[in-house]
Design an enzyme around this catalytic site. Structure first.
Site, PDB file in Angstrom:
ATOM      1  CB  ILE E 115      -0.819   0.256   1.324  1.00 29.60           C
ATOM      2  CG1 ILE E 115      -1.696  -1.246   1.271  1.00 29.60           C
ATOM      3  CG2 ILE E 115      -1.731   1.341   1.091  1.00 29.60           C
ATOM      4  CD1 ILE E 115      -2.606  -1.182   2.672  1.00 29.60           C
ATOM      5  CB  VAL E 116      -0.697   3.830  -2.193  1.00 32.34           C
ATOM      6  CG1 VAL E 116      -1.527   4.033  -1.192  1.00 32.34           C
ATOM      7  CG2 VAL E 116       0.319   4.644  -2.440  1.00 32.34           C
ATOM      8  CB  VAL E 119       4.037   5.217  -3.547  1.00 30.55           C
ATOM      9  CG1 VAL E 119       5.392   5.374  -2.607  1.00 30.55           C
ATOM     10  CG2 VAL E 119       3.631   6.421  -4.255  1.00 30.55           C
ATOM     11  CB  CYS E 120       4.454   1.146  -0.917  1.00 32.57           C
ATOM     12  SG  CYS E 120       4.021   2.720   0.103  1.00 32.57           S
ATOM     13  CB  VAL E 121       3.322  -1.953  -5.213  1.00 33.02           C
ATOM     14  CG1 VAL E 121       3.595  -3.047  -6.129  1.00 33.02           C
ATOM     15  CG2 VAL E 121       2.577  -2.347  -4.006  1.00 33.02           C
TER      16      VAL E 121
END
Lengths: 210, 210, 210, 210, 210, 210, 210, 210
Positions: E115-116, E119-121
């Site tokens: 998440i999110v 960005v984080c992925v």
């Protein structure tokens, strides 16, 4: 077909605004609106309350727990409004302070918005109708989990006699006539309806060029 | 599968922001976002431009006609940015002043947002890619008529090598590390992501109580 | 990432318009657009063809059977265009008369719209790409059964190198500069984009009052 | 842009049909289509296989367990097709009998449909592409849990070079020319496209009255 | 068309699982899934990690601030997994401890969810691809603000060579063959796919009656 | 259950048409219909008014301000209709000229359409019901901000006894019998229902061939 | 709350089925259902009529014109049903033959389905309610232009006292008890509910193995 | 407007819970909710029943046939509840054992949820209303084929006087006041509302740090 229908329209002298449980924690439960749209609607209802000088009552549910505090913007807009932090009653109408604050307004029309629609809005709405108030639910400033819970709440309240309205309808029904204050209403709309603001920018740009 | 992929991420020293045709008239053509959500996204991109000190270029198309003036908020945020009111070129890249302003930034990464996606965004995006720029399209600050025209534009730009990004991704990719400025980034998010603001209110309320 | 991308934009001297199987029977298969919106898009593409003087070719499939005749409006707009009533070839490119008409235009850019997207549009699009043409598919003037069949066709064509575009993007890419003919382009938009027409009415009303 | 694109279109002599895991239990997992629409699509693909005399292979996964037997309609349509009840391989291509049945067809084009899209379709599709087959995925006869899983699967397969197609596109690409058999193709469409059947009823009613 | 495609499928010995920023605060930003569906997907990915014994890495971003702690369920499932509480790096790949934990797994396939999405992925996904890893993004266990930001992220990652997959596809690609452990896989599905559980209940009820 | 229901159907001699605030500026607020579909619906209602010779009243709100002038098409269709440019009353029924124009029609059935649904339509609808009129709201020629505001308005009006109808229903209820004028009704439908036009083209093409 | 509610449930001896204007041309106007789903629903209602031996009346509107003939399947299912080809009356109830056929059934419950919902269904429904019939509208076998026109029609009919029902509800309410005929009802469901057919296949496969 | 409305709110002493036909086979018919969301809602209603100690009745329809057994979770939650396996009655109210079990509860408020909404829920709901019960339908724990059948059922039940409610509203209306049991209600919400659980985790994490 209702030949006996009486159109009790929202009236500045007679309408109070009840903002129920717009708390930071509860906002995170709302998924039936994009968050920026929902926030805009809530602030628009508040701006209406202020602009039309409606007796306004703020209330929260269990605000020291996970539900969290009222969104600060509402406190800032209504610094002097009765503020009932309910220690536990889920239905605000079960709270004597709240009901007594409502009664003190002397209004018989109650405009209600809150989170979540089927509880924090529907419960006091049904209670107030039972006591003879005319209840107006601001649908677009009331949020809930999803479309199913939203429509469920709407139909239950409609069947009980609540009138469903959105904040723009509420503003227009209260204002009655643009001539009462063109600039004030225009500003209200400009602040909360981007496309209306654009219309105004366009208009004033072109008329200023004359 | 791309063994040769190079991740040229957005970089504060190397990225310029191009805001294309966010004009009051053209906003009324946008129907692929709720207006209050779209406005929030556009202002968020602008806030990113300002916060990260990105060289920013404003441009409009035929602004004395029905397309109307730039939304005033953008002028206010970037009072000193190059402002190219194109007299007629639809593709901003066909305008020498615009291209020369872009070149003057010295950046090789271009972040583009505008109205409408398939024209005011896609045309300069494709032109810039052809000239060797790395192009990032801010999808949620670019509006168009409907979902069909949106996805049409996205797929055309993706095929040409544009990178699709949203404003939040853009902000995070530029910032790299919260520790570069916690408060600044937090404020940016708080101003444009209602649910993030709520998280912050909750957090500071509870930690302040200690 | 495509450092070698070449932006071959639509060019008036080099682009032909192929309208494939917009027949009255086939319209009844289209369910991925509201009918009045789809009809408007098809007429808008045709209006672009006429306005930009694009060599235009009309073709139908088995028009004496259930597919029915071409919608009369297209015949009226292009009374002198090559009209190939294919006796049976499903892929228009399998018809020699059609291909020869295409070749006679001398254009290397082909703009294609038709019913249904995955057959009457996709088949000649893929054939033309194979033969070295630059193919532009007008997504919003091409209709099909539903969203699944639409996106299926888009992804197949995108993978083959077709450029997806909508009629408004096509018009803008061909026109290049408002100053080439402000009134003409304005009229085109006014006739097919209700919100643009409203912008113009607003603009001319206010400027006329000066 | 793909100057070297080769349009290997589906060809009756060269295409085999693989129906993977259309089992009664697995159907209950499919939620990205209304069931009656999905069933119609699956039967339409099967009808195409039969009508065009495509070498067809049926396979199931663990059919004695909860996945259940193949839907009986498919068995009835292809009583003599190779039928591989895989004892455990999830990817049909991991099953030697299946691959050998595929090879025995001598076809280099494989048309695949199945349940669920991201597994029973995508896995053998990717395996077959790796081995040099041209793979066509019938999107509307392949079902899965929801839109997210569907688009995930489509994008993975598109990136690998699979061609996405729907059953109607498959039928038309195989048939090439109405004149090859007007009645046969018409019947196929009439049986599986209600609006096409209505066109035909209308047409024959009116022409019969002459 | 990709004659040189190589299907590097997920492989138990070679795949690590990266769970990025599934923090309680960030969950409240996710609106592209109903919360109970999203939670189920996240727990299903975690269950896969455990069931297939994938080297798993947990990481959080700024967890002492408003983003909040990791959801406790993930900590419970992976009590001994490397846990990198990033003090500020937004892209987990910018954190040396994280990258070193990844390298220590010795895997060249990375499965990422978080998440999110954009960005984080997407950030570590792009970084890892650049370094030569095969990256698999679990789309249905990665959440974001809305459909626009989701599809934006998907298309950016697809263009970079990431493979999009859902948790069910991931489980099936890792398991390969039901016979490797019928009961284990069945239990995994039964716990996270209600309709599959129903199939099993039905099946075992009826077969038990024999 | 309503044993006492009386079906007061729309009747040519007894029905007046009120078109409220279809102004160019207000159109840009409408987002619950694609613009070309909405425009078609508004013109269709107007065409019905003209075709059935309904006493028709046009009114606008504050038309010299940002709301802008009435869309010119309506003025052209009804050049001699009473035209009440309200200087400020938001509810048209608060304007004496408007009410007096309504009364002068002598009709007891009022058909209302306008922008926006919850204000310009709902307010006069409720007022008229209160005064004993039978009110019919043309839902598809009345536009508003989004689906929430639309349904809010519909439920409020339904509860008050307004009958919801669409323009096609209105036309059919007024016409009663095709034989009253086949060609006239056919032309009306052909002009505003593309699929109906196609049916007619098909029909006349085939019957003309006899 | 309605203490006086009487549940007049559908009753085999007392219910007639009216199928109104399911004509091939009118089907092409229906866009609120996927065509294959809608066709299935219409045939399911017809199958119920036959299975429960309901007095059934077929009627068409202007069937020699563009509306076209009744879909042949309905004629085949009810070869001996009264068939009223209305020469011009839009409301079937305005046709004496139709009303007299209804009266001859002796039923006081009327089940109505047709195309389009707001006209061919709603008009006779309202007329019949006025005359004291209990009216049941089969919502999923009645089609119209889009969701707006559908909900408009539903709310108008609901307000008048019509009971909204779907074909499955209709079948169950008429059948009352599975034991009245397990096989018959099962076959009906199996033919028109693919997922129910799958349940049955699964069930009989497993129980047959015993 | 209903001055005589009486708000009979759900009351712990007076409300019974009826869970109708939540059988494994019937679950596979439900498509108006994502399965994991629907399952969560059903278990949440059951958890409410247990938590509030509501007299609860379980019933199934023809459970030895394809409809299959009750989902085991419900049996586990209510091991001692009256369990009526109806041999054939479709409307549970037609079964004497069921009605007698209801009567034995002594409650006059009935809360009903089941599969499918328009039959297994609506039929006993209408029957119970007729007999004078106050009926509350839990909309989000009642599933059906699609949105059309859902809304059809809702409107029919609303018209008959049933109150539509969701499980969260039901829980809140029964609980009345958080202080009656903060931990219990919090646990209930935490188990079935992921976002509420996150709020609680956040809250307890931060307050524990003090």
């Amino acid at each position: 077909m209702s030949t006996s229908f009486k159109y009790n329209r929202l009236s500045k002298g007679d309408a109070a605004l009840l903002l129920v449980d717009h708390q930071v924690g509860l906002f995170s439960l709302v998924q039936d609106f994009p968050p920026s749209e929902f926030k805009n609607n809530v602030l628009a209802v508040a701006a209406c309350g202020k602009y039309f000088n409606l007796p306004t009552i703020l209330t929260t549910s269990f605000e020291n727990g996970p539900n969290g505090p009222l969104v600060p913007e509402l406190k800032e807009i209504f610094p002097n409004a009765p503020y009932i932090a309910r220690p536990g009653n889920i239905n605000a109408w079960d709270n004597e302070d709240f009901v007594s604050a409502v009664k003190k307004t002397g209004c018989k029309q109650l405009i209600i918005a809150g989170i979540v629609t089927e509880v924090c809005v529907a419960f006091p709405a049904l209670s107030a109708i039972e006591e003879g108030y005319e209840v107006f639910v601001v649908t677009d400033a009331s949020g809930t989990f999803n479309d199913v819970t939203r429509h469920t709440a709407w139909l239950r309240m409609q069947a009980a006699g609540a009138q469903l309205i959105n904040w723009f309808g509420m503003a227009c029904e209260l204002h009655r006539d643009w001539r009462n204050d063109i600039e004030g209403l225009g500003t209200l709309f400009s602040n909360h309806i981007p496309n209306y603001r654009n219309l105004m920018t366009s208009y004033f740009t072109l008329t200023a060029q004359k």
